[in-house]
Design an enzyme around this catalytic site. Structure first.
Site, mmCIF file in Angstrom:
data_model
loop_
_atom_site.group_PDB
_atom_site.id
_atom_site.type_symbol
_atom_site.label_atom_id
_atom_site.label_comp_id
_atom_site.label_asym_id
_atom_site.label_seq_id
_atom_site.Cartn_x
_atom_site.Cartn_y
_atom_site.Cartn_z
ATOM 1 C CG ASN A 32 -7.243 0.690 0.891
ATOM 2 O OD1 ASN A 32 -7.783 -0.178 0.223
ATOM 3 N ND2 ASN A 32 -6.100 1.249 0.560
ATOM 4 C CG HIS A 58 -4.867 7.916 4.891
ATOM 5 N ND1 HIS A 58 -4.081 8.447 3.910
ATOM 6 C CD2 HIS A 58 -5.326 6.741 4.397
ATOM 7 C CE1 HIS A 58 -4.050 7.627 2.866
ATOM 8 N NE2 HIS A 58 -4.806 6.584 3.130
ATOM 9 N N GLY A 59 -6.597 8.128 9.014
ATOM 10 C CA GLY A 59 -6.692 8.444 10.445
ATOM 11 C C GLY A 59 -8.157 8.564 10.844
ATOM 12 C CG ASP A 108 -1.990 0.962 1.266
ATOM 13 O OD1 ASP A 108 -2.526 1.242 0.189
ATOM 14 O OD2 ASP A 108 -2.341 1.455 2.362
ATOM 15 C CB SER A 122 -10.418 4.024 10.404
ATOM 16 O OG SER A 122 -9.574 2.938 10.149
HETATM 17 P P1 13P Z 1 -7.530 4.473 7.549
HETATM 18 O O1 13P Z 1 -6.240 4.305 8.276
HETATM 19 O O2 13P Z 1 -8.117 5.829 7.725
HETATM 20 O O3 13P Z 1 -8.504 3.385 7.856
HETATM 21 O O4 13P Z 1 -7.181 4.367 5.996
HETATM 22 C C1 13P Z 1 -6.478 3.241 5.552
HETATM 23 C C2 13P Z 1 -6.057 3.393 4.149
HETATM 24 O O5 13P Z 1 -6.671 4.095 3.376
HETATM 25 C C3 13P Z 1 -4.865 2.658 3.723
HETATM 26 O O6 13P Z 1 -4.464 2.982 2.449
#
Ligand code: 13P
Length: 284
Positions: free
Chosen positions: A230, A180-181, A83, A211
């Site tokens: 993801n 992300h996060g 990734d 998430s």
């Molecule tokens: P999160 O950490 O926000 O769940 O996103 C994960 C992601 O997009 C990995 O590429």
């Protein structure tokens, strides 16, 4: 054999049947194993992924061997994925080591430079049948998997079309407002843009920043053309928070395995919840 063609078929099936293949990010052996155990119990097709930082820290060779062994042993469709690598060389290393799927994230660069980085990886991936994911627009937020704090995140339809047509990339991550996060407040996802991109390009689309996205938004994203979702932060945090809770309760000097099993069980609950949100349960 779990190569890029196998993943292409997994994503095409998800598209036909109206669910998404969840891709979970691991950072150590414990969450890696917990993700696979949960997917086997849910009979779900999944991907296990690691950020390029994890890939380098565990070492490319050990990561690749771990992924290959897991894919050979799994009783479900399982794909090991690299990734968010912003370096062509790291993607090529993973391809040479037998990864079936890699992401080249050159979204921080100009469109021209993004296209030329993706082209280089696609060229190297072809002979090994490896699936390549690229990114258009930017994923907001800040997390282990990367971050962007500006306003210029929204993917443009014309850029998506050019990136796909000029490179022959297999899958496309789209910047449509996810982050992300963990989210502060409710995510503002541009579903209209997702639908426009989905109508304009003929490759599976990927949603990053899983998430914290509510179930209704996940369902709408799948309807709008997302075939892969993801999830990372909630996996890492669940594992670490379980370790912390047990250490506080049990005191110092615990044996790793005694707190790893309960932490894996917590991660499994989260993974199973996400598999169901993506409607991938029973789809193996
Ligand atoms: P999160 O950490 O926000 O769940 O996103 C994960 C992601 O997009 C990995 O590429």
């Amino acid at each position: 054999m779990n190569n890029g063609d196998f993943l292409r078929d997994m994503l095409a099936k998800a598209d036909r049947e109206g669910y998404a293949v969840p891709s979970f990010n691991y950072s150590c052996a414990w969450d890696f194993l917990a993700i696979i155990e949960a997917a086997e119990e849910e009979k779900a097709p999944v991907m296990v992924a690691s950020h390029a930082l994890v890939f380098n820290m565990i070492t490319p060779e050990i990561n690749a061997a771990m992924g290959a062994a897991a894919m050979a042993k799994a009783n479900i469709p399982l794909i090991h994925h690299l990734d968010h690598s912003d370096e062509v060389a790291i993607c090529n290393k993973a391809i040479d080591l037998g990864y079936p799927s890699v992401m080249i994230d050159a979204s921080a660069l100009s469109l021209e430079d993004n296209i030329s980085a993706v082209k280089e990886v696609v060229e190297h991936a072809k002979s090994n049948k490896v699936c390549v994911e690229a990114e258009i627009g930017k994923i907001k937020g800040r997390g282990y998997e990367g971050g962007y704090g500006g306003d210029d995140f929204l993917a443009q339809v014309d850029d998506a079309v050019r990136l796909v047509e000029d490179t022959g990339v297999d899958t496309l991550a789209v910047g449509i407002g996810t982050a992300h996060g963990f989210y502060e407040g409710k995510p503002e996802i541009h579903f209209d843009r997702l639908e426009e991109i989905n109508a304009a390009v003929d490759v599976p689309l990927v949603l990053h920043g899983g998430s914290g996205i509510p179930e209704a938004d996940i369902r709408q994203a799948i309807k709008g053309g997302i075939n892969k979702i993801n999830v990372g932060t909630i996996i890492h945090c669940t594992l670490m928070n379980s370790f912390r809770k047990d250490l506080i309760e049990l005191g110092d000097n615990q044996f790793t395995l005694d707190i790893a099993r309960p932490a894996m069980d917590e991660v499994k609950k989260v993974v199973k919840g996400w598999i169901r949100k993506c409607m991938a349960d029973g789809k193996a």
